[in-house]
Design an enzyme around this catalytic site. Structure first.
Site, PDB file in Angstrom:
ATOM      1  N   HIS A   1      -7.396  -5.609   0.071  1.00  0.00           N
ATOM      2  CA  HIS A   1      -6.165  -4.880   0.363  1.00  0.00           C
ATOM      3  C   HIS A   1      -5.473  -5.149   1.438  1.00  0.00           C
ATOM      4  O   HIS A   1      -4.086  -5.452   1.268  1.00  0.00           O
ATOM      5  CB  HIS A   1      -6.499  -3.372   0.475  1.00  0.00           C
TER       6      HIS A   1
ATOM      7  N   SER B   1       0.729  -1.224   0.114  1.00  0.00           N
ATOM      8  CA  SER B   1       0.076   0.129   0.180  1.00  0.00           C
ATOM      9  C   SER B   1       1.065   1.364  -0.049  1.00  0.00           C
ATOM     10  O   SER B   1       1.726   1.407  -0.883  1.00  0.00           O
ATOM     11  CB  SER B   1      -0.895   0.009   1.225  1.00  0.00           C
TER      12      SER B   1
END
Ligand SMILES: *[C@@H]1O[C@H](CO)[C@@H](O)[C@H](O)[C@H]1NC(C)=O
Ligand SMILES: *[C@@H]1O[C@H](CO)[C@@H](O)[C@H](O)[C@H]1NC(C)=O
Length: 423
Positions: A395, A190
């Site tokens: 994610h 990320s």
């Protein structure tokens, strides 16, 4: 206006959580938690990274590096494995791992040996260095500025631009100098990928120090971001960050005992609230039920959020709103002073010439396939793009997913091995 109100409310709530930390601590002490439920899970939620890693009998070194602008960053190193490869081997490569927004090096160890990436890499014989971005729990120090100063946000005046431009080079140079190595592998999750792309474009000489780079849930372009809260706030990000500055709030979601307490009291197994806790996390973080080990929720909450600046969040908001991958937008007047132009310049991704592999998934709200495809096209030397075979993988699952090892880490390790031989 309603959304702006909501945004301000969220911001203030986050800031207000901090002064209550002491009260929460009292509450924790006086609550029945005091020992009755203390088993491994609750202990793991309270230990910091060095304590946690040592508890599982892995070697752990703490290193500190001071950046050119005075931030004191804490790095955590697992130099070798516990079971396999249980001796330092100077011939093994360094793997530098970098956490995401609101996170810390804890991301790579909190799921425990056998599941967490830090331990898995160490067992494979790699020399694992885990970075911590300025402002998080382990890097909350400065030679001059005080992160807790009242109504003074000087410490917090940075976004991930500075983390990529200044922190990463400092930490990478330190690890290379300390070990006498010339190059290393990099794995980011990320924001840990965003800052790499920032470094590669603003400090292109660092590309040569990278044997291979692996981006899990890569975030550069966010034009197709599907996260409802981020999307709702994005149009106000610059105003919000200015407003926060005005009222003296620089830190967003600091690590405090509130989350640890909530995790242990409301989110543990056998408590009806656990479902609510999980739901909040699914919405906030882009989680996926199948990959989420609910038993581990108290540990996850004990280590997350680890702290970040309001500006880091605002910078992402600008990317969602403006659909570009650009440096921080200060507003016209200050842009002219800082960049010599009215609008912030775009990061030139063609300058990122390190060999990059992207690991992404269909269900990731922060790294939409179209944005990942655009990133891949614009990078200077992209090598591979791998979609996780499980369509629901999301994610956060790249760090904490039950199947992260089989679906993602094994492939990354194969690629690292191949790049060590051929790179
Ligand atoms: C490291 O590599 C060198 C040169 O290939 C070799 O001589 C040495 O034995 C290796 N060391 C270890 C600990 O494997
Ligand atoms: C979930 O975490 C617990 C506690 O660490 C562990 O015992 C269990 O095996 C994990 N479950 C899965 C499916 O990985």
């Amino acid at each position: 206006m309603l959304r702006l109100g909501l945004a301000v409310g969220l911001l203030l709530a986050a800031a207000a959580a901090s002064p209550h930390a002491e009260y929460i601590e009292q509450l924790m002490k006086s609550s029945e938690l005091g020992g009755r439920y203390s088993n491994d899970i609750y202990e793991d939620a309270r230990l910091d990274v060095p304590e946690l890693v040592r508890k599982y009998n892995y070697p752990l070194e703490e290193h500190f590096v001071t950046t050119e602008d005075g931030y004191i960053l804490g790095m955590h190193r697992i130099p070798h494995g516990r079971d396999a490869n249980n001796r330092p081997d100077p011939n093994k490569s360094i793997v530098f791992v970098m956490h995401g927004l609101f996170s810390s090096s804890a991301d790579f160890v909190l799921m425990g040996p056998g599941t967490a990436l830090g331990y898995i890499l160490a067992e494979q014989g790699y020399d694992v260095w885990m970075g911590n971005a300025r402002g998080n729990y382990y890097s909350r120090r400065h030679t001059r500025f005080n992160p807790d100063a009242i109504l003074n946000t000087r410490f917090w005046e940075f976004s991930w631009d500075e983390i990529g431009n200044i922190d990463l080079p400092a930490m990478i140079d330190y690890a290379l100098e300390y070990t006498g190595k010339k190059r290393l592998h990099y794995i980011g999750h990320s924001q840990g990928t965003t800052v790499f792309f920032v470094m590669g474009s603003l400090r292109p000489d660092y590309n040569e120090k990278i044997i291979s780079m692996h981006a899990m849930g890569p975030v550069a372009y966010m034009a197709h971001n599907r996260h409802i809260i981020f999307n709702a706030l994005a149009p106000y990000s610059t105003d919000l960050s200015r407003l926060a500055n005005l009222v003296g709030i620089g830190e967003f979601l600091p690590n405090n005992n509130l989350m640890t307490w909530a995790g242990q009291t409301l989110c543990r197994d056998e408590v009806v609230f656990q479902a609510v806790c999980s739901n909040v996390m699914f919405v906030m973080g882009g989680w996926n039920r199948e990959q989420h080990n609910t038993t581990m929720l108290p540990v996850k909450l004990g280590h997350t959020p680890a702290g970040a600046s309001v500006r880091q969040l605002a910078h992402y908001g600008q990317g969602i709103d403006g659909k570009r991958f650009r440096r921080f937008d200060y507003g016209t007047i200050r842009n002219l002073r800082v960049y010599g132009r009215r609008n912030p310049p775009a990061y030139d991704l063609s300058k990122v010439t390190a060999p990059v592999f992207l690991h992404y998934s269909e269900n990731d709200p922060f790294a939409h396939i179209n944005d990942v495809t655009r990133l891949f096209r614009e990078l200077g030397a992209p090598i591979g793009k791998f979609r996780v075979t499980n369509r629901r993988f999301s994610h956060i699952d790249f760090m904490w997913g039950i199947d992260a090892k089989t679906l993602v880490y094994n492939r990354i390790m194969n690629l690292i091995q191949a790049m060590d031989i051929h790179g």
